[in-house]
Motif scaffolding. Sequence first.
Motif, PDB file in Angstrom:
ATOM      1  N   THR A   1     -19.650   1.984-110.883  1.00  0.00           N
ATOM      2  CA  THR A   1     -19.329   1.962-109.238  1.00  0.00           C
ATOM      3  C   THR A   1     -18.931   2.929-108.246  1.00  0.00           C
TER       4      THR A   1
ATOM      5  N   SER B   1     -23.265  -0.531-106.955  1.00  0.00           N
ATOM      6  CA  SER B   1     -22.724  -0.677-108.135  1.00  0.00           C
ATOM      7  C   SER B   1     -24.690  -1.537-109.062  1.00  0.00           C
TER       8      SER B   1
ATOM      9  N   ASP C   1      -9.147  -2.303-106.921  1.00  0.00           N
ATOM     10  CA  ASP C   1     -10.258  -1.438-105.989  1.00  0.00           C
ATOM     11  C   ASP C   1     -11.022  -0.607-106.063  1.00  0.00           C
ATOM     12  N   TYR C   2     -12.329  -0.316-106.475  1.00  0.00           N
ATOM     13  CA  TYR C   2     -13.391   0.589-106.946  1.00  0.00           C
ATOM     14  C   TYR C   2     -12.418   1.031-108.132  1.00  0.00           C
TER      15      TYR C   2
ATOM     16  N   ASP D   1     -11.204  -5.787-114.498  1.00  0.00           N
ATOM     17  CA  ASP D   1     -10.247  -5.053-113.155  1.00  0.00           C
ATOM     18  C   ASP D   1      -9.741  -6.492-112.044  1.00  0.00           C
TER      19      ASP D   1
HETATM   20  N1  DCP Z   1     -18.901  -2.420-113.519  1.00  0.00           N
HETATM   21  C1  DCP Z   1     -20.120  -2.082-113.865  1.00  0.00           C
HETATM   22  N2  DCP Z   1     -21.321  -2.376-113.095  1.00  0.00           N
HETATM   23  C2  DCP Z   1     -21.267  -2.763-112.124  1.00  0.00           C
HETATM   24  C3  DCP Z   1     -20.658  -3.426-111.519  1.00  0.00           C
HETATM   25  C4  DCP Z   1     -19.048  -3.532-111.649  1.00  0.00           C
HETATM   26  O1  DCP Z   1     -19.957  -1.757-114.857  1.00  0.00           O
HETATM   27  N3  DCP Z   1     -23.176  -3.649-112.661  1.00  0.00           N
HETATM   28  C5  DCP Z   1     -17.711  -1.554-113.349  1.00  0.00           C
HETATM   29  C6  DCP Z   1     -17.117  -0.788-112.322  1.00  0.00           C
HETATM   30  C7  DCP Z   1     -15.863  -1.616-111.662  1.00  0.00           C
HETATM   31  C8  DCP Z   1     -15.447  -2.496-112.332  1.00  0.00           C
HETATM   32  O2  DCP Z   1     -16.264  -3.158-113.069  1.00  0.00           O
HETATM   33  O3  DCP Z   1     -14.968  -0.615-111.467  1.00  0.00           O
HETATM   34  C9  DCP Z   1     -14.909  -3.348-111.648  1.00  0.00           C
HETATM   35  O4  DCP Z   1     -15.583  -3.957-110.917  1.00  0.00           O
HETATM   36  P1  DCP Z   1     -15.883  -4.896-109.323  1.00  0.00           P
HETATM   37  O5  DCP Z   1     -16.748  -5.855-109.388  1.00  0.00           O
HETATM   38  O6  DCP Z   1     -14.503  -5.267-109.289  1.00  0.00           O
HETATM   39  O7  DCP Z   1     -16.170  -3.427-108.544  1.00  0.00           O
HETATM   40  P2  DCP Z   1     -15.010  -2.459-107.990  1.00  0.00           P
HETATM   41  O8  DCP Z   1     -13.504  -2.664-108.258  1.00  0.00           O
HETATM   42  O9  DCP Z   1     -15.415  -1.110-108.785  1.00  0.00           O
HETATM   43  O10 DCP Z   1     -14.605  -2.118-106.555  1.00  0.00           O
HETATM   44  P3  DCP Z   1     -14.096  -3.586-105.906  1.00  0.00           P
HETATM   45  O11 DCP Z   1     -13.331  -2.275-104.598  1.00  0.00           O
HETATM   46  O12 DCP Z   1     -15.407  -3.961-104.264  1.00  0.00           O
HETATM   47  O13 DCP Z   1     -13.506  -4.216-106.317  1.00  0.00           O
END
Ligand code: DCP
Length: 362
Positions: free
Chosen positions: A47, A59, A11-12, A110
């Motif tokens: 993120t 993002s 998560d995030y 992740d």
């Molecule tokens: N990431 C990034 N640029 C983006 C998308 C993601 O640098 N355009 C990086 C930051 C995120 C990580 O990859 O923390 C994982 O992407 P996720 O899509 O899984 O997004 P998050 O984990 O941040 O949030 P979620 O809770 O929706 O999975």
Amino acid sequence: MQRVIIHVDMDYFYAAIEEREDPSLKGKAVVVCMFSNRGESGGAVSTSNYIAREAGIRSAMPCKLARSKNPDAVFLPVRKKFYEEVSSNVMEILRSNADNEDAFEKISIDEAFLEVTESCKGDYSIAEEIGMRIKEEVRSSEKITCSVGIGPNKLISKMASSYKKPDGITVIKPEDVTDFLKPMPVKKLWGIGKVTENKLSEMGIRTVEELSGRDVMELISVFGKNKGMWLKQTASGIDENPVKERTATDQIGRMASLKNDTRNEDTIFSLLEELMDDVINKTVKRKVSFRSVTVTVIFSNFKTSTKSRTLNHAVNDRHILNENAKQMMQRFLEESDLNFRRIGVRVGNLQESTGQRSLFDF
Ligand code: DCP
Ligand code: MG
Ligand code: MG
């Protein structure tokens, strides 16, 4: 036995790690930004935590725009190396919960798939216990949360993990797949992008149920054989792809920002040369040949576009890399009139170059 697959997504992720490192961030909107080499005025959001998302921060959005949406948010620079360390700790936990070492597939920093068919003997309540155990292990080891999806294949488990976020767990048994997918908009299907979504919409297809009801021949006539068949299968929740390790080392690439947004060919091609030199030197050092070449451009509006080519056979040849990458870059220049912000080149489908010589050796 029917397969049972678990997908885990943190998560995030980057923002969660920052929160963990600095407890004073708790309760605040946190945005992790990829600042460019032009400092804090440039850059895009990597993120944000869920509090920041309430203000519409997403993002890939320019950091400037994010700041205007919530001026009180805390903006932090990306610490990629550090997140990678956390990621590899998490991946070890996930891998250790798979049926065996090979029943594991990391798909990004992740997230990963793991197969648990044997450990749970096809029993979804045991699979759910494994899912809960994974969440607990990640929480106690890394002090961050993840969301888990469990299903009969990668497609369903991947979609299930994003169904309830953050800190969720969603179990979709084979008999529930149809009901799970039916009401979803087609863009939620894993692998369907904007272009396909628009084409489907022109055909009057918005939900997965509508897509699965279409005749496969109709889909093939619009999308071609492979894609048409894939769409039909995917809408029916079918995905036979195995969980299989794709090592991150299967690619070697480099990316860099241009000093200023530009369409100047000399500037762009000279940076491309630099990147290609780096890439080729790494392949030589690792004694590998490559079979694919990919070029990426991030435009001034942060839109990202890639082009790829697969070669007839694996080579380690500077000239072949040069020629292919330059041609693709030329196409980018012809196809768009936007300025370029960042460019990258990478080679993939690596193979050990066992004594085979190439032009580069001379
Ligand atoms: N990431 C990034 N640029 C983006 C998308 C993601 O640098 N355009 C990086 C930051 C995120 C990580 O990859 O923390 C994982 O992407 P996720 O899509 O899984 O997004 P998050 O984990 O941040 O949030 P979620 O809770 O929706 O999975
Ligand atoms: Mg995530
Ligand atoms: Mg992810």
